[in-house]
Design a protein around this motif. Structure first.
Motif, PDB file in Angstrom:
ATOM      1  N   THR A 166       0.857  -1.173   0.000  1.00  0.00           N
ATOM      2  CA  THR A 166       0.000   0.000   0.000  1.00  0.00           C
ATOM      3  C   THR A 166       0.888   1.216   0.000  1.00  0.00           C
ATOM      4  O   THR A 166       1.776   1.352   0.838  1.00  0.00           O
ATOM      5  CB  THR A 166      -0.922   0.026   1.226  1.00  0.00           C
ATOM      6  OG1 THR A 166      -1.778  -1.107   1.174  1.00  0.00           O
ATOM      7  CG2 THR A 166      -1.761   1.294   1.222  1.00  0.00           C
ATOM      8  N   CYS A 167       0.654   2.066  -0.944  1.00  0.00           N
ATOM      9  CA  CYS A 167       1.437   3.279  -1.063  1.00  0.00           C
ATOM     10  C   CYS A 167       0.800   4.315  -0.143  1.00  0.00           C
ATOM     11  O   CYS A 167      -0.360   4.664  -0.323  1.00  0.00           O
ATOM     12  CB  CYS A 167       1.382   3.713  -2.519  1.00  0.00           C
ATOM     13  SG  CYS A 167       2.343   5.143  -2.857  1.00  0.00           S
ATOM     14  N   PRO A 168       1.504   4.813   0.874  1.00  0.00           N
ATOM     15  CA  PRO A 168       0.861   5.684   1.858  1.00  0.00           C
ATOM     16  C   PRO A 168       0.309   6.968   1.259  1.00  0.00           C
ATOM     17  O   PRO A 168      -0.743   7.420   1.647  1.00  0.00           O
ATOM     18  CB  PRO A 168       1.965   5.971   2.870  1.00  0.00           C
ATOM     19  CG  PRO A 168       3.239   5.584   2.198  1.00  0.00           C
ATOM     20  CD  PRO A 168       2.909   4.566   1.171  1.00  0.00           C
ATOM     21  N   ASP A 169       0.995   7.552   0.337  1.00  0.00           N
ATOM     22  CA  ASP A 169       0.478   8.729  -0.366  1.00  0.00           C
ATOM     23  C   ASP A 169       1.251   8.805  -1.669  1.00  0.00           C
ATOM     24  O   ASP A 169       2.470   8.978  -1.654  1.00  0.00           O
ATOM     25  CB  ASP A 169       0.681  10.006   0.456  1.00  0.00           C
ATOM     26  CG  ASP A 169       0.111  11.221  -0.266  1.00  0.00           C
ATOM     27  OD1 ASP A 169      -0.117  11.149  -1.499  1.00  0.00           O
ATOM     28  OD2 ASP A 169      -0.090  12.246   0.392  1.00  0.00           O
TER      29      ASP A 169
END
Lengths: 326, 326
Positions: free
Chosen positions: A309-312
């Motif tokens: 999951t890419c945090p932002d």
């Protein structure tokens, strides 16, 4: 350390210029980058029509060409910027900014301002000081054909005015002539995207190194790499053309280097890549398209499997989702 | 809370539409925003030429017009977005992305993809998940004259595809007709700047409120305000025109609201404002120009005197230099 001097500056990019010296791959070297107005304005009182005319005639001095040992026509050269030391105050020439079309503002220059810039801060006025964020406005190789004015830009690089071309970045340029022939100039203390009004021009000492590199098949335009991002730079007109081509160029790069089918890569970039403006002050307009490496990491050949999951996406790093929670 | 329903969606912005309801100033209300492809694609298998033709005919459904009590022709209306709840998976229609000119990619749509999007995350594939960043693609008032297709944009707002039009933002639009007549639609789960390839379209429930506001003399185009930034939005062609006008519009705003002479304001913005791209997918291209409020704070009427240092213009806040060091 080799130092290339302002006295060897040129006013064009050209394969006909004699080399001012050679650097080995990876060797750090210094380049004196000439202040944009060639030192004609050291205080507002210096602004006279005569000096303005002289400054205009000397605009876009670029120091070079510097040969890179082993750089071969048809391949590429990767120029890494280690440091940009601001060496002069910041100089702007300005007018009233009243024309309906801001492009005309460039023709209405009636005064200059000089901003002290030291220790990473530009003194704007008695109310505020701004941190500098020095960048290189012009970085080029000798173009494939003919002599180009140093204010121009294209596939050879040149006056792209990309504010991310700063310490920590690597600019990769296609090499048209053996030795590459690097030119450096037009540093600014800081600027926003687009250069609709002139930012403070500074003289600077650039510390750089250069490496010959195999030219990837997908590479048609300059590339800019940092630890966090990969970026393409395209110059043309109108600006929407440049921006679309910068996206396409980035898509080609991603498809070549990562395990992503072309449509899927395009859809991923649609969500997280930014096409933006370097400069629209010139005859060709430079657009960029940038994507954080972290978003691409799951598709890097040999990368660890598993859902991430890419945090932002705007500030994405390569940590995996499970590690983020620890 | 009043809720405005998808069944009241229109396919144009028009002063001739009957109002679907009225909100009081500051009253929070909900709007059902219709998914861009009108629900025709709930799985890749749904993509057929017939359904594609139907979806295209229903594209850009916008829910409205919603009247704002007290909004008066000639003034402005400030629409604050409190929440955008993604209510459907994300839908994209795509092709091979092989044409030399990416603008032609929009005419090569041969398949669709549907991405689950729940709990703030979009499941892209088995390798990665992306955090959503929901935004409103279309937000408009009834235009001054005539009926405009909902896919269009202009001084009345419309299909600007600004990715900063999201929770926490206030969009200020000039009001051409009493009651303003607000339309909402075309939400996306996330997108990069420029929309060169279609981002995931989602149905959403938007929670908003609206306030009539005096229209500033300097305001000719939509404005977007957040706690940290002020932004102008201009649509036209070519894109460089839009970008320059967005800069000029921001300059006019700053000169009107802050204690800065016009040339000085322009020079400050040259250093710290960013002119960027919302979308270049449409007939008119939307550019933005944005500046952090913190950079302007020293020039706000009534602000504390003294030199401030802005820690980073890109993320600048209003703290004073002395306070930063504590």
């Amino acid at each position: 350390m080799q130092r290339f001097l302002a006295r060897d500056a040129k006013f064009a990019y050209s394969p006909e210029h004699a080399s001012i010296g050679t650097v080995e791959p990876g060797e750090r070297f210094e380049v004196e980058s000439v202040e944009g107005f060639f030192g004609y304005f050291s205080s507002p009182a210096d602004f006279t029509p005569e000096r303005y005319a002289e400054a205009e005639a000397h605009k876009w001095a670029v120091t070079g060409p510097i040969s890179v040992a082993g750089a071969t026509a048809g391949d590429a050269v990767a120029v890494t910027i280690h440091d940009i030391e601001v060496a002069t105050p910041g100089v702007v020439v300005y007018g009233g900014y009243t024309a309906e079309d801001p492009l005309e503002w460039w023709d209405d220059e009636s005064a200059c301002e000089v901003y002290p810039a030291e220790d990473g801060a530009l003194h704007f006025d008695e109310r505020t000081t701004l941190p500098t964020r020095p960048l290189i406005g012009c970085l080029a190789v000798a173009p494939a054909e003919g002599t180009r004015h140093a204010k121009l830009q294209g596939r050879y690089g040149g006056n792209m005015d990309c504010r991310e071309l700063r310490a920590g970045a690597t600019l990769v340029l296609p090499v048209a002539h053996d030795g590459a022939g690097l030119y450096f100039g037009d540093c600014k203390a800081l600027m926003g995207d687009s250069e609709i009004v002139g930012p403070p021009e500074v003289g600077a000492v650039v510390t750089a190194s250069a490496e010959p590199r195999h030219r990837p098949a997908a590479m048609e335009w300059p590339r800019l790499e940092t630890a966090e991002t990969i970026t393409t730079l395209v110059s043309g007109t109108p600006l929407e053309w440049s921006a679309r081509q910068a996206f396409r160029e980035l898509l080609n790069w991603v498809v070549e280097d990562y395990e992503l089918a072309r449509p899927k890569a395009a859809l991923l970039l649609a969500m997280v890549a930014n096409a933006g403006i370097c400069q629209i002050s010139n005859t060709d307009y430079t657009a960029y398209c940038t994507v954080p490496r972290g978003v691409l990491e799951p598709y890097r050949p040999g990368s660890d499997p598993g859902v991430r999951t890419c945090p932002d996406p705007l500030v994405c790093d390569v940590r995996r989702a499970g590690q983020d929670q620890s």
